[in-house]
Design a protein around this motif. Structure first.
Motif, mmCIF file in Angstrom:
data_model
loop_
_atom_site.group_PDB
_atom_site.id
_atom_site.type_symbol
_atom_site.label_atom_id
_atom_site.label_comp_id
_atom_site.label_asym_id
_atom_site.label_seq_id
_atom_site.Cartn_x
_atom_site.Cartn_y
_atom_site.Cartn_z
ATOM 1 N N LEU A 62 0.837 -1.200 0.000
ATOM 2 C CA LEU A 62 0.000 0.000 0.000
ATOM 3 C C LEU A 62 0.873 1.252 0.000
ATOM 4 O O LEU A 62 0.589 2.217 -0.718
ATOM 5 C CB LEU A 62 -0.928 -0.007 1.220
ATOM 6 C CG LEU A 62 -2.066 -1.026 1.189
ATOM 7 C CD1 LEU A 62 -2.727 -1.124 2.553
ATOM 8 C CD2 LEU A 62 -3.097 -0.678 0.121
ATOM 9 N N LYS A 63 1.931 1.250 0.797
ATOM 10 C CA LYS A 63 2.857 2.388 0.804
ATOM 11 C C LYS A 63 3.509 2.569 -0.569
ATOM 12 O O LYS A 63 3.710 3.704 -1.021
ATOM 13 C CB LYS A 63 3.938 2.207 1.861
ATOM 14 C CG LYS A 63 4.972 3.330 1.869
ATOM 15 C CD LYS A 63 6.085 3.080 2.847
ATOM 16 C CE LYS A 63 7.133 4.187 2.803
ATOM 17 N NZ LYS A 63 7.845 4.279 1.515
ATOM 18 N N TYR A 64 3.851 1.457 -1.217
ATOM 19 C CA TYR A 64 4.452 1.527 -2.550
ATOM 20 C C TYR A 64 3.566 2.334 -3.492
ATOM 21 O O TYR A 64 4.047 3.186 -4.246
ATOM 22 C CB TYR A 64 4.663 0.109 -3.082
ATOM 23 C CG TYR A 64 5.227 0.027 -4.478
ATOM 24 C CD1 TYR A 64 6.597 0.036 -4.693
ATOM 25 C CD2 TYR A 64 4.379 -0.065 -5.589
ATOM 26 C CE1 TYR A 64 7.127 -0.034 -5.985
ATOM 27 C CE2 TYR A 64 4.897 -0.133 -6.873
ATOM 28 C CZ TYR A 64 6.268 -0.123 -7.064
ATOM 29 O OH TYR A 64 6.787 -0.184 -8.341
ATOM 30 N N HIS A 65 2.259 2.081 -3.446
ATOM 31 C CA HIS A 65 1.352 2.821 -4.322
ATOM 32 C C HIS A 65 1.112 4.242 -3.818
ATOM 33 O O HIS A 65 0.951 5.164 -4.621
ATOM 34 C CB HIS A 65 0.031 2.071 -4.454
ATOM 35 C CG HIS A 65 0.127 0.832 -5.278
ATOM 36 N ND1 HIS A 65 0.632 0.827 -6.555
ATOM 37 C CD2 HIS A 65 -0.215 -0.462 -5.008
ATOM 38 C CE1 HIS A 65 0.598 -0.398 -7.040
ATOM 39 N NE2 HIS A 65 0.097 -1.192 -6.125
ATOM 40 N N ALA A 66 1.096 4.421 -2.515
ATOM 41 C CA ALA A 66 0.951 5.772 -1.976
ATOM 42 C C ALA A 66 2.120 6.654 -2.413
ATOM 43 O O ALA A 66 1.928 7.832 -2.750
ATOM 44 C CB ALA A 66 0.867 5.721 -0.448
ATOM 45 N N ASP A 67 3.315 6.084 -2.412
ATOM 46 C CA ASP A 67 4.498 6.827 -2.863
ATOM 47 C C ASP A 67 4.382 7.241 -4.327
ATOM 48 O O ASP A 67 5.088 8.159 -4.773
ATOM 49 C CB ASP A 67 5.759 5.971 -2.698
ATOM 50 C CG ASP A 67 6.159 5.786 -1.241
ATOM 51 O OD1 ASP A 67 5.688 6.559 -0.381
ATOM 52 O OD2 ASP A 67 6.936 4.847 -0.957
ATOM 53 N N ARG A 68 3.517 6.558 -5.061
ATOM 54 C CA ARG A 68 3.328 6.835 -6.493
ATOM 55 C C ARG A 68 1.996 7.549 -6.746
ATOM 56 O O ARG A 68 1.438 7.470 -7.832
ATOM 57 C CB ARG A 68 3.451 5.529 -7.287
ATOM 58 C CG ARG A 68 4.900 5.077 -7.369
ATOM 59 C CD ARG A 68 5.082 3.583 -7.536
ATOM 60 N NE ARG A 68 6.516 3.276 -7.561
ATOM 61 C CZ ARG A 68 7.279 3.185 -6.464
ATOM 62 N NH1 ARG A 68 6.746 3.377 -5.265
ATOM 63 N NH2 ARG A 68 8.573 2.925 -6.565
ATOM 64 N N ASN A 69 1.512 8.199 -5.690
ATOM 65 C CA ASN A 69 0.362 9.119 -5.799
ATOM 66 C C ASN A 69 -0.960 8.437 -6.110
ATOM 67 O O ASN A 69 -1.819 9.019 -6.802
ATOM 68 C CB ASN A 69 0.648 10.208 -6.847
ATOM 69 C CG ASN A 69 1.891 11.006 -6.526
ATOM 70 O OD1 ASN A 69 2.060 11.463 -5.402
ATOM 71 N ND2 ASN A 69 2.776 11.141 -7.505
ATOM 72 N N ALA A 70 -1.144 7.209 -5.631
ATOM 73 C CA ALA A 70 -2.451 6.567 -5.772
ATOM 74 C C ALA A 70 -3.510 7.426 -5.084
ATOM 75 O O ALA A 70 -3.242 8.101 -4.080
ATOM 76 C CB ALA A 70 -2.419 5.170 -5.151
ATOM 77 N N GLY A 71 -4.720 7.406 -5.634
ATOM 78 C CA GLY A 71 -5.775 8.272 -5.121
ATOM 79 C C GLY A 71 -6.402 7.785 -3.833
ATOM 80 O O GLY A 71 -6.614 8.562 -2.896
ATOM 81 N N GLU A 72 -6.740 6.485 -3.766
ATOM 82 C CA GLU A 72 -7.339 5.900 -2.568
ATOM 83 C C GLU A 72 -6.657 4.569 -2.277
ATOM 84 O O GLU A 72 -6.378 3.794 -3.205
ATOM 85 C CB GLU A 72 -8.842 5.653 -2.757
ATOM 86 C CG GLU A 72 -9.680 6.911 -2.815
ATOM 87 C CD GLU A 72 -11.166 6.591 -2.871
ATOM 88 O OE1 GLU A 72 -11.580 5.524 -2.349
ATOM 89 O OE2 GLU A 72 -11.913 7.397 -3.448
ATOM 90 N N LEU A 73 -6.431 4.303 -0.991
ATOM 91 C CA LEU A 73 -5.829 3.046 -0.555
ATOM 92 C C LEU A 73 -6.813 2.288 0.316
ATOM 93 O O LEU A 73 -7.315 2.826 1.321
ATOM 94 C CB LEU A 73 -4.550 3.319 0.252
ATOM 95 C CG LEU A 73 -3.422 4.086 -0.436
ATOM 96 C CD1 LEU A 73 -2.300 4.352 0.555
ATOM 97 C CD2 LEU A 73 -2.903 3.308 -1.641
ATOM 98 N N TRP A 74 -7.095 1.072 -0.077
ATOM 99 C CA TRP A 74 -7.925 0.168 0.709
ATOM 100 C C TRP A 74 -7.173 -1.150 0.870
ATOM 101 O O TRP A 74 -6.473 -1.578 -0.055
ATOM 102 C CB TRP A 74 -9.252 -0.117 0.005
ATOM 103 C CG TRP A 74 -10.169 1.048 -0.188
ATOM 104 C CD1 TRP A 74 -9.954 2.155 -0.958
ATOM 105 C CD2 TRP A 74 -11.470 1.218 0.386
ATOM 106 N NE1 TRP A 74 -11.021 3.003 -0.912
ATOM 107 C CE2 TRP A 74 -11.973 2.454 -0.098
ATOM 108 C CE3 TRP A 74 -12.252 0.448 1.246
ATOM 109 C CZ2 TRP A 74 -13.231 2.927 0.271
ATOM 110 C CZ3 TRP A 74 -13.507 0.914 1.594
ATOM 111 C CH2 TRP A 74 -13.991 2.138 1.122
ATOM 112 N N GLY A 75 -7.324 -1.783 2.033
ATOM 113 C CA GLY A 75 -6.669 -3.067 2.245
ATOM 114 C C GLY A 75 -7.516 -3.969 3.116
ATOM 115 O O GLY A 75 -8.217 -3.501 4.025
ATOM 116 N N VAL A 76 -7.452 -5.255 2.835
ATOM 117 C CA VAL A 76 -8.170 -6.239 3.643
ATOM 118 C C VAL A 76 -7.202 -7.330 4.070
ATOM 119 O O VAL A 76 -6.314 -7.718 3.317
ATOM 120 C CB VAL A 76 -9.367 -6.841 2.866
ATOM 121 C CG1 VAL A 76 -8.905 -7.539 1.590
ATOM 122 C CG2 VAL A 76 -10.154 -7.817 3.735
#
Length: 256
Positions: A62-76
Motif C-alpha cells: 500500500l505504501k508503494y502505491h501511496a508513494d506513487r500518488n495513488a488516489g485511494e488506498l484500501w486493504g483487507v
C-alpha cells in the motif's frame, strides 16, 4: 477439510507471526527469486487511482502505491495483528488507508464497480474459495479494471531434490516429482513452530476461475529474476531449483 477451520487456523498463524514477516514479499517484489514490478510495469501510472489490496499484510505494498500518488488506498486482511502493523507503518510514513479485517472469501463492505485496481502479492493462494474470491473481486472493480496477483508456482510444491541414501547413486542434482501436479487437496505445512494449511492449485484452475468471474487474462508471468538465472557461484539449493522451474507466478487480468 472444513473451510472455516482452515481460515481460523491460518488467521491464528498470522496473528502470532505478523512481526516476523513484517515487510516481506511486498511490491516492487512479486515473489522470491522472481522478476519485480520494476521489470514488469504491470500497474503503470497509478496516480489518482483507487487501489484495493487483498491480504495487505504489513501495508508495505500500500505504501508503494501511496508513494506513487495513488488516489485511494484500501486493504483487507484476516489478521488483526497484520492490520495493526499496517496502520502503524502507514501512519509513520504519513499515509492512511481504509483497512478492513475480514477473510477474502467474505463479501467485503466496500463499494462495488469502484476500484481501478485490485491486487494481491502472495496472498490469493490462502483462499479456501478461489471462485468465490474471484467473483467478489470482479464485483469490486469497475469495467476494464485490473486485477493483479502473484503466488507460489504450482511446480514449486510438486518437485524437490532427490536424495539417495546409497553412496553409489548420486542424484542430488536432480529434481523429482514429490507430489502430483493434479493433487489439489489441502495439506498442512509446519512453519515457525506452528502450521499452516494450504492447497496447491493447477494453473488451469486459476485460468478457468478468472474466466468464469468475467476476466480476460492480459499477462501471465512465470519468470525468475536474471540474477538467479545467471548465477554460477556458491549456488544454494533454492537457487538451483529456481534455475530449473518457476518458483512464483503472476497474473494480470482485466474485467470485461
Amino acid at each position: 477439510m472444513n473451510n472455516s477451520k482452515i481460515i481460523e487456523n491460518n488467521k491464528s498463524y498470522w496473528d502470532a507471526n505478523a512481526d516476523f514477516w513484517f515487510g516481506t514479499t511486498a511490491l516492487p517484489e512479486y515473489g522470491v527469486k522472481f522478476v519485480t514490478e520494476d521489470d514488469l510495469h504491470l500497474f503503470g501510472d497509478v496516480s489518482g487511482k483507487k487501489m484495493l489490496e487483498i491480504c495487505c499484510g504489513s501495508g508495505h505494498s500500500l505504501k508503494y502505491h501511496a508513494d506513487r500518488n495513488a488516489g485511494e488506498l484500501w486493504g483487507v486482511d484476516l489478521s488483526p495483528k497484520q492490520l495493526n502493523n499496517a496502520k502503524k507503518f502507514l501512519s509513520e510514513n504519513g499515509y492512511t488507508a481504509n483497512l478492513i479485517c475480514s477473510p477474502m472469501e467474505a463479501e467485503l463492505d466496500v463499494p462495488k464497480n469502484y476500484f481501478d485496481y485490485v491486487y494481491s502479492i502472495y496472498g490469493i493462494g490462502w483462499t479456501t474459495d478461489l471462485q468465490g474470491t474471484f467473483d467478489n473481486i470482479a464485483s469490486y472493480l469497475r469495467k476494464d479494471g485490473i486485477f493483479i496477483f502473484s503466488w507460489h508456482h504450482t511446480l514449486n510444491y510438486c518437485v524437490a531434490w532427490s536424495c539417495s541414501e546409497r553412496k553409489d547413486i548420486i542424484e542430488n542434482d536432480k529434481l523429482v516429482f514429490s507430489k502430483s501436479y493434479f493433487d489439489e487437496s489441502y495439506f498442512t505445512m509446519p512453519v515457525d513452530n506452528s502450521e499452516i494449511i494450504l492447497c496447491n492449485r493447477k494453473i488451469s484452475t486459476y485460468v478457468n476461475a478468472l474466466a468464469k468471474a468475467g476476466f480476460v487474462i492480459e499477462q501471465m508471468i512465470e519468470q525468475n529474476d536474471s540474477a538467479t538465472m545467471e548465477s554460477t557461484e556458491d549456488i544454494s539449493d533454492k537457487t538451483k531449483k529456481a534455475k530449473m522451474v518457476p518458483i512464483s507466478l503472476c497474473f494480470k487480468a482485466r474485467k470485461l
